[in-house]
Design an enzyme around this catalytic site. Sequence first.
Site, short mmCIF file in Angstrom:
data_model
loop_
_atom_site.label_atom_id
_atom_site.label_comp_id
_atom_site.label_asym_id
_atom_site.label_seq_id
_atom_site.Cartn_x
_atom_site.Cartn_y
_atom_site.Cartn_z
N GLU A 51 0.68 -1.14 0.13
CA GLU A 51 -0.04 0.02 0.12
C GLU A 51 1.03 1.22 0.00
OE1 GLU A 51 -0.64 -2.55 1.74
OE2 GLU A 51 -2.92 -3.22 1.61
N PHE A 113 -12.02 -6.40 13.79
CA PHE A 113 -11.09 -7.09 13.13
C PHE A 113 -10.55 -6.07 12.10
CE2 PHE A 113 -9.53 -9.51 9.58
CZ PHE A 113 -8.34 -9.79 9.79
N GLN A 114 -9.16 -5.63 11.85
CA GLN A 114 -8.79 -4.46 10.94
C GLN A 114 -9.60 -3.26 11.23
OE1 GLN A 114 -8.70 -6.52 7.07
NE2 GLN A 114 -6.67 -7.37 7.69
N LYS A 163 -17.65 -0.13 5.67
CA LYS A 163 -18.05 -1.29 4.52
C LYS A 163 -19.66 -1.27 4.37
CE LYS A 163 -17.58 -6.10 3.19
NZ LYS A 163 -17.03 -7.36 3.58
N MET A 476 24.53 8.62 1.87
CA MET A 476 24.34 9.93 2.45
C MET A 476 24.40 9.96 3.91
SD MET A 476 23.85 13.03 1.59
CE MET A 476 22.83 13.89 0.27
C1 LIG Z 1 12.35 5.83 4.70
C2 LIG Z 1 13.71 6.37 5.20
N1 LIG Z 1 14.40 5.68 6.16
C3 LIG Z 1 15.61 6.52 6.49
C4 LIG Z 1 16.04 7.52 5.91
C5 LIG Z 1 17.40 8.35 5.98
N2 LIG Z 1 18.51 8.36 5.07
C6 LIG Z 1 18.39 9.35 4.21
S1 LIG Z 1 19.64 9.02 3.09
C7 LIG Z 1 19.72 7.37 3.30
C8 LIG Z 1 20.78 6.35 2.76
C9 LIG Z 1 20.27 6.16 1.26
O1 LIG Z 1 21.32 5.17 0.85
P1 LIG Z 1 21.16 4.76 -0.45
O2 LIG Z 1 19.80 4.21 -0.85
O3 LIG Z 1 22.34 3.47 -0.87
O4 LIG Z 1 21.51 5.96 -1.46
P2 LIG Z 1 22.83 6.72 -1.45
O5 LIG Z 1 22.91 7.53 -0.35
O6 LIG Z 1 23.88 5.79 -1.28
O7 LIG Z 1 22.74 7.34 -3.02
C10 LIG Z 1 19.07 7.19 4.85
C11 LIG Z 1 19.26 5.94 5.43
C12 LIG Z 1 15.21 7.98 4.90
N3 LIG Z 1 15.40 9.32 4.14
N4 LIG Z 1 14.18 7.50 4.60
#
Ligand SMILES: Cc1ncc(C[n+]2csc(CCOP(=O)(O)OP(=O)(O)O)c2C)c(N)n1
Lengths: 562, 157
Positions: A51, A113-114, A163, A476
């Site tokens: 979803e 439920f749900q 529903k 990042m």
């Molecule tokens: C749902 C979610 N969880 C955690 C983060 C924190 N976060 C931001 S960038 C990142 C790393 C992303 O790594 P990757 O997908 O390998 O991309 P890259 O930065 O290497 O291009 C994280 C964990 C986020 N933005 N969204």
Amino acid sequence: MKKLNGSQMIMEALNKEGVKVVFGYPGGAALNIFDETYKQRYFNVVLARHEQAVVHAADGYARVSGEVGVAIVTSGPGFTNTITGIATAFMDSIPLVVISGQVANSLIGTDAFQEVDAVGISRPCVKHNYLVKNIEELPRILKEAFYIAKSGRPGPVHIDIPKDITAAVGDFSYPDKINMKTYKPMYKGNPGQIKKASKLIAEAKKPILYIGGGVINSNASKEIREFVKITQIPTVQTLMALGTLRSDDEFNLGLIGMHGKYAANMAMSETDLVICAGARFDDRVTGKTSEFAKFANIIHIDIDPSSISKIIKANYPIVGNIKDVFEELNPKVKEAVDPKNYEEWRKTLKRYDEIHPLKYQDSDEVLKPQWVIEESAKIVNDEEAIIVTDVGQHQMWVAQYYPFKNPRTFLTSGGLGTMGYGLPAAMGAKFAAKDRPVINFNGDGGVLMNIQELQTIAENGIPVINIILNNKFLGMVRQWQSMFYEERFASTDLTKQPDFIKLVESFGGKGYVVNTKDEFKKALKEAVESKILTFIDVRIDRFENVIPMVPAGAALYNMILK
Amino acid sequence: MNDKNRRLISVIVLNEHGVLSRISGLFSGRGYNIDSLTVAPIPDTEFSRVSIVTSGDARVFEQITKQLHKLLPIYKVIEEGDFVEKELALVKIPLSVNLAGLDSVLKSYNGSVANSNSENLIIIACDDSTRITSFIKTMSKYSPVDIVRSGSVMLEM
Ligand SMILES: Cc1ncc(C[n+]2csc(CCOP(=O)(O)OP(=O)(O)O)c2C)c(N)n1
């Protein structure tokens, strides 16, 4: 009057709203609705596999088409799974109608439920929401939901439908007029303020046009381009505005903010007049607010009055739709402004750009992500390709290095920064633009967050090209750890990885592992021509950082440049 | 609470499902203060009036009113003007205490005895918020067993 049941009413309403595709995932409380989707011939129903992805797909569809994206899910877990998608759309002002099934009215509040308090959960991350209490109000609510989603500042609207309502029969006449006493968005800006703005612009010595996602949402790219052409005022763009101006426009200084260009950030630091259009002074843009545009008057044009003076005090607020306001403003500046007045200013900024252009150290030993992005633009048709990203370093490199030419060609989760957005959003985008190449740049981390959508893409025959900039890191976060946490790479090493080729092949797509420039060019060309679902697993320099960077909370002019 | 930053807002809203939680959620979600909040339907209309006392600097207050305006069921946000603001307090005191002077206290706060039984008196007073505060202080010498004070209700002149 026509008698219909609630589910039939939903079908008729979607038809009347011109909906062409609905993304969904069924379940008990939504069964009546889905049964009706099976019988109708109005629109295509796409079964996504989670979803969250249902909503991201509707969001991607909306961003490309400019129409309202529609999602239908079931109650309880079906609904709670949508929240990340809804919040993502809310932060970026994307029009969506999300319909969720709910347990029957007689069961609401019994921990059935749900059952969850869906409107309670969605309230803080929607523009508006409804719990339908009786069948009589359903046609009006459906009409209002679409109207609210796309008017004013756009956003997601959630309708929770018990529903019993989806089976109950009632009179159906779809209202063709909206009469909401309490909701009247303003489109036209105050003429006096607009006139004053043109005067201020004419008197400024170092003006800057600062544009955000609002210009894309209101389809004001033409008017903005016109304004820039008339006034020759240097312009900076937020992440959400990329594509409004062509990247090769001589007055476009490019991206501003944490990973913005030196010239763009310096322009903001030295300007004497900020003309802000449809941007909201996000902290990723402003850096330290007390140093932001310190010498400037601020004209802030926005359809949402609560955006104005929220973070930076606006001296000259104009509440209105960007498109309408610039239609009024352009003839006035044409008369009042002499572009020659800003010549010195443009020269200064040009010098800044020459001293510190965007640059990276290319290499033939190891692939650089920036090169991959620049090269991609040469291989696909960059006038029409739709570029999607997930969240992370790759997202910023795309924003910096991809030469955007047109609005609605760049899809990214800006406000919420949602990993897992890219793949399903690209899928939704492809439904809106079947004939155009859709390229999703992803990190090797985030791509696993909605990987199940490869199945939806494969079975619908909508080839999406996924370029994985694979650094075997949560890149990042690793960058922040390198710069601010003495290289303690806590929970960011992704050395152990799935075999991305086998993975995509198991869904019926094609995969490539790429280590050299030639391999990359060959793989992408093949992918563009073959038109099947593709993964290009690009092994890039593991330790490349996104540069320049303004450390969080620092002033925009305090940039780390290498 | 810094009185300088005390703000009154009167909000006219459509009487519909969940509207109060939209308003309270707006305050909690954005970290704004609610010092008091009262709500009741406006007779013979489809609206209710919500009276909110909040605090914060001018910028926060501007945001509060703008964000309130943004909620769809909100019809009107009244944030300035001459409000008549009143609060109510009920104070329960035991009959066993020395009630000397109570009459004059009641007189000066426009208060009265609301009810009594064999053990307790319940005193009612209705006045400005600061006056209610000092009324409650004054009542302390009668060893109150329970005190309840309403939020403010207000009407612009
Ligand atoms: C749902 C979610 N969880 C955690 C983060 C924190 N976060 C931001 S960038 C990142 C790393 C992303 O790594 P990757 O997908 O390998 O991309 P890259 O930065 O290497 O291009 C994280 C964990 C986020 N933005 N969204």
